[in-house]
Scaffold this active site. Structure first.
Site, PDB file in Angstrom:
ATOM      1  N   CYS A 338     -54.758 -12.598 -89.410  1.00 50.53           N
ATOM      2  CA  CYS A 338     -55.398 -13.153 -88.205  1.00 50.53           C
ATOM      3  C   CYS A 338     -56.917 -12.963 -88.160  1.00 50.53           C
ATOM      4  CB  CYS A 338     -54.778 -12.614 -86.937  1.00 50.53           C
ATOM      5  SG  CYS A 338     -53.134 -11.951 -87.093  1.00 50.53           S
ATOM      6  N   ARG A 367     -48.598  -3.658 -96.069  1.00 47.71           N
ATOM      7  CA  ARG A 367     -48.217  -2.799 -94.946  1.00 47.71           C
ATOM      8  C   ARG A 367     -47.542  -1.559 -95.493  1.00 47.71           C
ATOM      9  NH1 ARG A 367     -45.984  -7.417 -90.771  1.00 47.71           N
ATOM     10  NH2 ARG A 367     -47.918  -8.627 -90.818  1.00 47.71           N
ATOM     11  N   GLN A 385     -47.480 -13.933 -96.656  1.00 42.07           N
ATOM     12  CA  GLN A 385     -47.009 -14.664 -95.479  1.00 42.07           C
ATOM     13  C   GLN A 385     -47.410 -16.123 -95.590  1.00 42.07           C
ATOM     14  OE1 GLN A 385     -49.109 -12.334 -92.415  1.00 42.07           O
ATOM     15  NE2 GLN A 385     -47.111 -12.040 -91.487  1.00 42.07           N
ATOM     16  N   ASP A 387     -48.761 -18.034 -93.429  1.00 41.09           N
ATOM     17  CA  ASP A 387     -49.349 -17.757 -92.123  1.00 41.09           C
ATOM     18  C   ASP A 387     -50.224 -18.912 -91.670  1.00 41.09           C
ATOM     19  OD1 ASP A 387     -49.778 -16.187 -89.964  1.00 41.09           O
ATOM     20  OD2 ASP A 387     -50.900 -14.621 -91.007  1.00 41.09           O
ATOM     21  N   HIS A 389     -52.881 -19.989 -88.091  1.00 41.38           N
ATOM     22  CA  HIS A 389     -53.370 -19.746 -86.739  1.00 41.38           C
ATOM     23  C   HIS A 389     -53.895 -21.046 -86.180  1.00 41.38           C
ATOM     24  CE1 HIS A 389     -53.196 -15.752 -88.528  1.00 41.38           C
ATOM     25  NE2 HIS A 389     -52.809 -15.402 -87.326  1.00 41.38           N
ATOM     26  N   LYS A 473     -43.235 -15.395 -77.343  1.00 43.17           N
ATOM     27  CA  LYS A 473     -42.997 -15.968 -78.674  1.00 43.17           C
ATOM     28  C   LYS A 473     -41.633 -16.623 -78.777  1.00 43.17           C
ATOM     29  CE  LYS A 473     -41.124 -11.687 -80.517  1.00 43.17           C
ATOM     30  NZ  LYS A 473     -40.692 -11.000 -81.692  1.00 43.17           N
ATOM     31  N   HIS A 519     -50.185 -17.753 -83.335  1.00 45.40           N
ATOM     32  CA  HIS A 519     -49.880 -17.269 -84.694  1.00 45.40           C
ATOM     33  C   HIS A 519     -48.532 -17.860 -85.046  1.00 45.40           C
ATOM     34  CE1 HIS A 519     -52.319 -13.431 -84.078  1.00 45.40           C
ATOM     35  NE2 HIS A 519     -52.111 -13.819 -82.845  1.00 45.40           N
TER      36      HIS A 519
HETATM   37 ZN   LIG Z   1     -51.700 -13.765 -86.847  1.00 45.15          ZN
END
Ligand SMILES: [Zn+2]
Ligand SMILES: [Zn+2]
Length: 647
Positions: A338, A367, A385, A387, A389, A473, A519
């Site tokens: 992010c 992580r 990910q 991912d 945004h 979410k 996200h």
């Molecule tokens: Zn994010």
């Protein structure tokens, strides 16, 4: 006249009974069909024994093993049955704890020798004896000093420790099952006779209280059901899950490995896994571009101050790798993408005309998962990910959510999944202090999410209080081939980061406005999704994803040239082919290709060479007979182009 109390039963029924009446007596009085099935009762939010006297006016409901809480108690009692049997057979063992679990129960024992499979059989037999004796489970209270003496005399020192730590007040709660007595808060089912079907599954080592360095105990795991049919069904699913275990299939099929030398939770994609990943990612990138996303790449390590601004250092530190000291400043390996995408957003002055801005990255993050939770490809320390945004104006929210949900369903369909569950996680209005952002924003976002799902006619479960602190979410779970749900897609609102990073866009009015941020990850992570795919297909990937689509098998040296021609032609046609030119019997070659789960085997002998054909074998349907090579090629091309889940 004896004092009476009023019991409110489900469906408005009210019974007036003498004070001290037990739920069991009430059941008998009601002559209910539940008499046979009830295992415990629930009153005022507490689950209690059927023979616990009721002392005041209350509500009361009977629980059977169909209620999750009832099943939990049933299995807790099964754990006691296990301990009772073990103590009869091995009186020298020391007892640890014995709780129910998600899928069954375990009990911990300290014993010098390891329990063998033969021991487990003996224990099962003894359990069956004690079950058939239909021993009552009775609650007993002992003064604290007496409780400690009881366990000290029996040299049950772990139990002494538990009584010291866990018992409240002067009286300590015990349960007896025949000769067996256990410090336990209960509740329990009335007697052992109900435990119709049980099975001991395995033994594993565990430190006392899970703390490394403490004494080693052996945990015997088992499961129990009220009927044999339910147990059989469970054991069948367990076998299926074992057969599909991606941690075994990964190395067996040359897909991936985890190397102790490199560290736990770090995945090595081998060539055959690499090609599947390449295909997954290519599909995804094409779809992203087609759906108006823009691809970005961001650094893996960034200055630590950035993670202060984002709040990760405050809220997420325990999941992060330790910081790296640079010459003057510290750097942090990224646990999320992010902040990187936010910096791209902030790099220029943004106008409402650019919104929605959808930044996507196959972003690798790290992580620091604890050693104990690392699991194959599902819980790892480094993963990529898919991912993205989305930065948008408040009135663009609905359309963006609908597009994300549509994208998520395209993923399910493309990769061959039919079932799914959707959850909408919203805030708990009773605890406003747990959430960042304005109430109006939350109301609007929650309404947008729910409204979108309703409009798309997607059934969903509302999860009160499950929202993350920065926004509500939507989660999509897929259901795999054997009915297991897997968390996959998540679409999350965020009122927090745009605030923290002071994001703006210039509106049509020429003034600065705060964008909303979404996200979203569809596959979740490429590693995890790969693990799910392996288990869903039990390693037999659909033709379009299969690392090797065709194995060409020459029958003998004489057919070698023809087999090579077939191989070269398919390769030139863009297919993934393997030529098995080993000096092995055809049967052995077929067996190996079958073990590698290669969709098609082409047997090439003298006959085929003369006719210009191939004899086709399918991994799932066996021998399909000879056909011209061109026909097979066309069929193969069709399966690839349609991304058919099964050939
Ligand atoms: Zn994010
Ligand atoms: Zn217990």
């Amino acid at each position: 006249m004896a004092e009476t109390i009023k019991i409110n039963l489900p469906e408005g029924q009210v019974e007036v009974v003498p004070k001290g009446t037990t739920p069991l007596a009430l059941l008998q009085k009601l002559n209910s069909r539940l008499s046979e099935q009830a295992v415990v009762a629930k009153t005022n939010g507490d689950v209690i024994d059927l023979d616990a006297p009721l002392e005041r006016d209350t509500d009361l409901r009977f629980l059977t093993t169909d209620d999750p809480e009832g099943l939990f108690v049933f299995r807790h009692s099964s754990a006691h049955l296990l301990a009772a049997a073990v103590l009869e057979l091995f009186p020298e063992v020391k007892l640890g704890i014995g709780p129910p679990t998600e899928q069954g129960f375990f009990y911990e024992f300290q014993r010098e020798q390891a329990f063998t499979p033969e021991d487990l059989e003996k224990i099962e037999k003894k359990m069956a004896e004690l079950r058939d004796a239909d021993l009552p489970n009775r609650r007993r209270w002992l003064p604290r000093a007496e409780a400690m003496k009881l366990y000290r005399d029996q040299q049950q020192l772990f139990k002494c420790e538990l009584v010291e730590e866990k018992s409240q007040g002067d009286q300590v709660s015990f349960y007896t099952t025949g000769e067996f007595i256990d410090f336990c808060l209960g509740p329990h089912i009335p007697s052992t006779g109900r435990i119709r079907a049980f099975k001991l599954l395995n033994v594993s080592g565990a430190y006392w209280k899970g703390v490394e360095g403490n004494p080693q105990l052996q945990r015997i795991y088992g499961t129990a059901f009220p009927s044999q049919a339910q147990l059989d069904d469970f054991l069948h699913k367990l076998e299926e899950a074992k057969r599909r275990d991606h941690r075994r299939l990964g190395p067996e099929l040359g897909l991936f490995s985890v190397e102790e030398e490199a560290g736990p939770g770090l995945v090595f994609w081998h060539p055959k896994g690499g090609i599947v990943r390449h295909l997954m990612e290519n599909w995804l990138r094409d779809e992203l571009l087609r759906r108006g996303y823009q691809l970005v790449y961001t650094p893996h390590a960034m200055r630590i101050d950035l993670w202060k601004t984002s709040g990760h250092l405050d809220y997420y530190r325990e999941n992060m790798f330790p910081a790296m000291e640079g010459e003057h400043v510290a750097y942090q390996l990224k646990p999320m993408n992010c902040p990187g995408h936010i910096l791209i957003y902030k790099a220029g002055l943004r106008s409402y005309r650019e919104l929605p801005l959808r930044l996507a990255e196959l972003g690798t993050v790290y992580r620091y998962e604890r050693g104990g939770v690392i699991h194959g490809l599902l819980r790892v320390r480094g993963f990529t990910q898919d991912d993205a945004h989305i930065f948008c104006t408040p009135d663009q929210i609905e359309a963006e959510i609908a597009a994300c949900v549509d994208f998520a369903f395209a993923v399910l369909k493309t990769f061959g999944f039919e079932g799914y569950e959707v959850e909408l996680s919203v805030r708990d209005p009773a605890h406003p202090q747990n959430y960042a952002g304005k109430i109006e924003d939350w109301d609007r976002a929650e309404a947008a999410l729910a409204g979108t799902l309703e409009r798309l006619k997607i059934p969903f479960k509302r999860m009160l209080g499950e929202a993350v602190f920065y926004g509500p979410k939507i989660d999509v779970k897929l259901i795999d081939a054997i009915g297991r749900p897997w968390q996959l897609t998540t679409v999350q609102f965020d009122f927090n980061l745009p605030e923290r990073f002071n994001l703006h866009y210039i509106g049509p009015d020429g003034a600065q406005h705060r964008p909303v941020m979404v996200h979203r990850a569809l596959l979740g992570s490429v590693e995890r999704f790969f693990g799910i795919l392996i288990e869903h297909y039990a390693g037999a990937f659909p033709v379009w994803l299969a690392p090797i689509q065709v194995a060409v098998l020459p029958v003998s040296e004489k057919a070698a040239d023809y087999a090579r021609q077939v191989y070269e032609r398919l390769r030139a046609g863009g297919f993934r082919v393997e030529l098995d030119s080993r000096n092995e019997k055809l049967q052995a070659k077929i067996r190996d290709a079958q073990l590698q789960k290669i969709p098609f085997m082409l047997v090439c002998g003298k006959k085929e060479a003369e006719a210009g054909t191939v004899s086709v074998r399918s991994r799932s349907k066996g021998d399909l007979g000879p056909r011209p090579l061109a026909d097979f090629e066309a069929e193969l091309a069709g399966l690839v182009a349609s991304r058919a889940p099964h050939e």
